[in-house]
Design a protein around this motif. Structure first.
Motif, mmCIF file in Angstrom:
data_model
loop_
_atom_site.group_PDB
_atom_site.id
_atom_site.type_symbol
_atom_site.label_atom_id
_atom_site.label_comp_id
_atom_site.label_asym_id
_atom_site.label_seq_id
_atom_site.Cartn_x
_atom_site.Cartn_y
_atom_site.Cartn_z
ATOM 1 N N VAL A 174 0.830 -1.206 0.000
ATOM 2 C CA VAL A 174 0.000 0.000 0.000
ATOM 3 C C VAL A 174 0.864 1.256 0.000
ATOM 4 O O VAL A 174 0.580 2.220 -0.707
ATOM 5 C CB VAL A 174 -0.957 -0.010 1.217
ATOM 6 N N LEU A 175 1.923 1.255 0.788
ATOM 7 C CA LEU A 175 2.743 2.457 0.936
ATOM 8 C C LEU A 175 3.547 2.801 -0.311
ATOM 9 O O LEU A 175 3.807 3.969 -0.576
ATOM 10 C CB LEU A 175 3.689 2.292 2.123
ATOM 11 N N ARG A 176 3.914 1.813 -1.067
ATOM 12 C CA ARG A 176 4.726 2.082 -2.257
ATOM 13 C C ARG A 176 4.003 2.979 -3.263
ATOM 14 O O ARG A 176 4.551 4.003 -3.670
ATOM 15 C CB ARG A 176 5.141 0.754 -2.874
ATOM 16 N N PRO A 177 2.758 2.678 -3.677
ATOM 17 C CA PRO A 177 2.079 3.586 -4.601
ATOM 18 C C PRO A 177 1.719 4.925 -3.948
ATOM 19 O O PRO A 177 1.728 5.960 -4.610
ATOM 20 C CB PRO A 177 0.822 2.840 -5.029
ATOM 21 N N VAL A 230 2.663 10.791 -3.594
ATOM 22 C CA VAL A 230 3.034 11.967 -2.801
ATOM 23 C C VAL A 230 4.298 12.607 -3.367
ATOM 24 O O VAL A 230 4.392 13.836 -3.449
ATOM 25 C CB VAL A 230 3.199 11.591 -1.314
ATOM 26 N N THR A 231 5.258 11.803 -3.791
ATOM 27 C CA THR A 231 6.489 12.336 -4.380
ATOM 28 C C THR A 231 6.186 13.129 -5.638
ATOM 29 O O THR A 231 6.680 14.245 -5.820
ATOM 30 C CB THR A 231 7.459 11.189 -4.691
#
Length: 64
Positions: free
Chosen positions: A38-41, A46-47
């Motif tokens: 979940v955090l990777r996408p 956000v980046t």
């Protein structure tokens, strides 16, 4: 089979292979968790969003 090498000049007494296994395990474990999936996408979004803001554009212009 684990091998340990001892260097006469340092106090380091662990082999690089065993240290690599110790470091690799938590990374592999975290990458297998749902949080990583979940955090990777989310991090990619956000980046890209920060880079598209005026402050992000100005910072990139300053450092390039």
């Amino acid at each position: 089979m684990t091998t340990t090498t001892f260097s006469h000049n340092t106090t380091e007494h662990t082999s690089s292979q065993s240290l690599h296994g110790v470091v690799e395990f938590p990374v592999s474990w975290f990458q297998a968790t749902p949080a990583y999936l979940v955090l990777r996408p989310v991090a990619a979004f956000v980046t890209e969003w920060v880079q598209a803001t005026p402050a992000g554009i100005a910072l990139r212009a300053l450092f390039h």
